[in-house]
Design a protein around this motif. Structure first.
Motif, PDB file in Angstrom:
ATOM      1  N   VAL A 178     -30.841  -3.952   0.557  1.00 33.08           N
ATOM      2  CA  VAL A 178     -31.144  -2.914  -0.421  1.00 33.08           C
ATOM      3  C   VAL A 178     -30.217  -1.731  -0.194  1.00 33.08           C
ATOM      4  O   VAL A 178     -30.085  -1.250   0.931  1.00 33.08           O
ATOM      5  N   SER A 179     -29.574  -1.270  -1.250  1.00 32.96           N
ATOM      6  CA  SER A 179     -28.707  -0.093  -1.188  1.00 32.96           C
ATOM      7  C   SER A 179     -29.368   1.033  -1.960  1.00 32.96           C
ATOM      8  O   SER A 179     -29.734   0.872  -3.124  1.00 32.96           O
ATOM      9  N   ILE A 180     -29.520   2.191  -1.311  1.00 34.13           N
ATOM     10  CA  ILE A 180     -30.252   3.308  -1.909  1.00 34.13           C
ATOM     11  C   ILE A 180     -29.394   4.574  -1.883  1.00 34.13           C
ATOM     12  O   ILE A 180     -28.948   5.013  -0.820  1.00 34.13           O
ATOM     13  N   GLY A 181     -29.167   5.155  -3.042  1.00 32.76           N
ATOM     14  CA  GLY A 181     -28.538   6.468  -3.119  1.00 32.76           C
ATOM     15  C   GLY A 181     -27.099   6.519  -2.679  1.00 32.76           C
ATOM     16  O   GLY A 181     -26.666   7.517  -2.094  1.00 32.76           O
ATOM     17  N   THR A 182     -26.338   5.464  -2.964  1.00 30.18           N
ATOM     18  CA  THR A 182     -24.934   5.447  -2.562  1.00 30.18           C
ATOM     19  C   THR A 182     -24.023   5.379  -3.783  1.00 30.18           C
ATOM     20  O   THR A 182     -24.388   4.814  -4.810  1.00 30.18           O
ATOM     21  N   SER A 183     -22.821   5.925  -3.639  1.00 28.26           N
ATOM     22  CA  SER A 183     -21.868   5.956  -4.747  1.00 28.26           C
ATOM     23  C   SER A 183     -21.140   4.636  -4.932  1.00 28.26           C
ATOM     24  O   SER A 183     -20.613   4.348  -6.003  1.00 28.26           O
ATOM     25  N   GLY A 184     -21.072   3.842  -3.869  1.00 28.63           N
ATOM     26  CA  GLY A 184     -20.378   2.568  -3.941  1.00 28.63           C
ATOM     27  C   GLY A 184     -18.866   2.685  -3.891  1.00 28.63           C
ATOM     28  O   GLY A 184     -18.163   1.726  -4.216  1.00 28.63           O
ATOM     29  N   ASN A 185     -18.355   3.842  -3.463  1.00 32.22           N
ATOM     30  CA  ASN A 185     -16.897   3.993  -3.377  1.00 32.22           C
ATOM     31  C   ASN A 185     -16.417   4.424  -1.996  1.00 32.22           C
ATOM     32  O   ASN A 185     -15.249   4.774  -1.835  1.00 32.22           O
ATOM     33  N   VAL A 186     -17.293   4.390  -1.002  1.00 32.74           N
ATOM     34  CA  VAL A 186     -16.920   4.755   0.362  1.00 32.74           C
ATOM     35  C   VAL A 186     -16.985   3.500   1.229  1.00 32.74           C
ATOM     36  O   VAL A 186     -18.052   2.917   1.406  1.00 32.74           O
ATOM     37  N   TYR A 187     -15.846   3.089   1.732  1.00 30.50           N
ATOM     38  CA  TYR A 187     -15.788   1.905   2.578  1.00 30.50           C
ATOM     39  C   TYR A 187     -15.811   2.312   4.042  1.00 30.50           C
ATOM     40  O   TYR A 187     -15.398   3.432   4.376  1.00 30.50           O
ATOM     41  N   PRO A 188     -16.363   1.463   4.906  1.00 28.64           N
ATOM     42  CA  PRO A 188     -16.728   0.065   4.669  1.00 28.64           C
ATOM     43  C   PRO A 188     -18.098  -0.166   4.054  1.00 28.64           C
ATOM     44  O   PRO A 188     -18.410  -1.293   3.677  1.00 28.64           O
ATOM     45  N   ALA A 189     -18.941   0.865   3.929  1.00 28.85           N
ATOM     46  CA  ALA A 189     -20.300   0.637   3.429  1.00 28.85           C
ATOM     47  C   ALA A 189     -20.306   0.015   2.039  1.00 28.85           C
ATOM     48  O   ALA A 189     -21.168  -0.821   1.724  1.00 28.85           O
ATOM     49  N   ALA A 190     -19.355   0.395   1.201  1.00 30.19           N
ATOM     50  CA  ALA A 190     -19.307  -0.147  -0.155  1.00 30.19           C
ATOM     51  C   ALA A 190     -19.078  -1.644  -0.171  1.00 30.19           C
ATOM     52  O   ALA A 190     -19.377  -2.326  -1.160  1.00 30.19           O
ATOM     53  N   GLY A 191     -18.553  -2.191   0.915  1.00 21.23           N
ATOM     54  CA  GLY A 191     -18.294  -3.621   0.998  1.00 21.23           C
ATOM     55  C   GLY A 191     -19.441  -4.432   1.581  1.00 21.23           C
ATOM     56  O   GLY A 191     -19.345  -5.667   1.655  1.00 21.23           O
ATOM     57  N   PHE A 192     -20.535  -3.772   1.960  1.00 22.98           N
ATOM     58  CA  PHE A 192     -21.633  -4.504   2.595  1.00 22.98           C
ATOM     59  C   PHE A 192     -22.244  -5.543   1.658  1.00 22.98           C
ATOM     60  O   PHE A 192     -22.623  -6.631   2.088  1.00 22.98           O
ATOM     61  N   VAL A 193     -22.391  -5.190   0.377  1.00 20.43           N
ATOM     62  CA  VAL A 193     -23.006  -6.140  -0.555  1.00 20.43           C
ATOM     63  C   VAL A 193     -22.149  -7.395  -0.683  1.00 20.43           C
ATOM     64  O   VAL A 193     -22.672  -8.512  -0.773  1.00 20.43           O
ATOM     65  N   ASP A 194     -20.835  -7.239  -0.674  1.00 16.10           N
ATOM     66  CA  ASP A 194     -19.943  -8.402  -0.705  1.00 16.10           C
ATOM     67  C   ASP A 194     -20.122  -9.255   0.547  1.00 16.10           C
ATOM     68  O   ASP A 194     -20.127 -10.488   0.482  1.00 16.10           O
ATOM     69  N   GLU A 195     -20.266  -8.587   1.679  1.00 13.32           N
ATOM     70  CA  GLU A 195     -20.456  -9.312   2.930  1.00 13.32           C
ATOM     71  C   GLU A 195     -21.750 -10.111   2.899  1.00 13.32           C
ATOM     72  O   GLU A 195     -21.788 -11.278   3.319  1.00 13.32           O
ATOM     73  N   VAL A 196     -22.811  -9.510   2.393  1.00 11.17           N
ATOM     74  CA  VAL A 196     -24.097 -10.206   2.274  1.00 11.17           C
ATOM     75  C   VAL A 196     -23.971 -11.393   1.324  1.00 11.17           C
ATOM     76  O   VAL A 196     -24.463 -12.492   1.597  1.00 11.17           O
ATOM     77  N   ARG A 197     -23.298 -11.182   0.208  1.00 12.33           N
ATOM     78  CA  ARG A 197     -23.149 -12.250  -0.781  1.00 12.33           C
ATOM     79  C   ARG A 197     -22.374 -13.447  -0.215  1.00 12.33           C
ATOM     80  O   ARG A 197     -22.651 -14.595  -0.577  1.00 12.33           O
ATOM     81  N   ARG A 198     -21.423 -13.185   0.646  1.00 11.45           N
ATOM     82  CA  ARG A 198     -20.646 -14.284   1.223  1.00 11.45           C
ATOM     83  C   ARG A 198     -21.515 -15.232   2.044  1.00 11.45           C
ATOM     84  O   ARG A 198     -21.245 -16.432   2.122  1.00 11.45           O
ATOM     85  N   HIS A 199     -22.565 -14.682   2.647  1.00 10.73           N
ATOM     86  CA  HIS A 199     -23.459 -15.528   3.441  1.00 10.73           C
ATOM     87  C   HIS A 199     -24.429 -16.301   2.553  1.00 10.73           C
ATOM     88  O   HIS A 199     -24.996 -17.310   2.983  1.00 10.73           O
TER      89      HIS A 199
END
Length: 241
Positions: A178-199
């Motif tokens: 779950v991602s809460i209150g993030t802009s989605g443009n600051v890495y590496p946090a913005a890439g976490f959803v991609d990392e989860v999806r890969r698994h």
């Protein structure tokens, strides 16, 4: 939304603390519109003018006493406690925020990937200590007694975020992200959803005031204030078992 979930990772950003009154950094009226990040939040800025950088962080540190956790922080703390009590589940909060509002709300499993404003670090001996006082170039490390090496225990631009190896392990093992209150443009946090999806094993949800830059990467996205969305979402999770 399926469930029940036993391994949950929650990423939080400035949006969750904004509702407690804290200034964000990237909003149109945020802190980066008032000061140059290159001057106050980089190793080079600290080397050029350490007193200015200390003053900036001192104001953030001493100002924390005026803020309190909100309903979103409290809901996550409740979810952590009830997951553990019901089925031995685990909730981990990975936060980009340097405040202590998650802990003050009662969360116990918290990783501050960008550090903590209420801690200081000695670059000479590595000691990290809690501090609510102003510090400066004359501050003496309580461990090695050397002045001039104490700095805020936060991650500046051009520095590596903390806990990345552990975060990677948790993202690989979770069944809900779950991602809460993030802009989605600051890495590496913005890439976490991609990392989860890969698994390929976890459900992904974004709770945000408005769609982030990576909103389409999530299986589910909801928009609104965190103080509304997060308690309602927690209720759904707990109702599902």
């Amino acid at each position: 939304m399926a469930g029940p979930y036993r391994r949950i990772v929650v990423l939080t950003g400035a949006g969750i603390s904004k509702e407690s009154g804290l200034d964000t950094f990237r909003d149109k009226d945020g802190l980066w519109t008032k000061v140059r990040l290159e001057d106050v939040a980089t190793p080079g800025g600290f080397a050029r003018n350490p007193d200015y950088v200390h003053d900036f962080h001192n104001s953030l540190r001493t100002g924390m006493a005026g803020y309190s956790p909100n309903a979103a922080h409290e809901a996550l703390a409740r979810l952590e406690a009830e997951l553990a009590a019901r089925n031995g589940g685990r909730l981990l909060v990975v936060t980009q925020n340097v405040d202590d509002l998650h802990e003050r709300a009662g969360s116990r499993n918290v990783l501050h990937m960008h550090g903590e404003i209420l801690k200081i670090r000695c670059e000479n001996c590595g000691t990290v200590a809690e501090s609510r006082e102003a510090i400066g170039t004359a501050t003496i490390c309580a461990t090695c007694t050397t002045p001039g090496y104490v700095r805020p225990h936060v991650v500046w631009f051009e520095e590596m975020p903390f806990h990345m190896a552990k975060i990677g392990v948790e993202l690989a093992a979770c069944d809900l992200f779950v991602s809460i209150g993030t802009s989605g443009n600051v890495y590496p946090a913005a890439g976490f959803v991609d990392e989860v999806r890969r698994h390929g094993r976890a459900h992904t949800v974004e709770l945000n005031l408005e769609p982030s830059e990576g909103a389409t990467l999530f299986a589910e996205a909801r928009q609104g204030p965190a103080t509304d969305l997060v308690p309602a979402f927690v209720e759904e999770l707990l109702a599902a078992g």
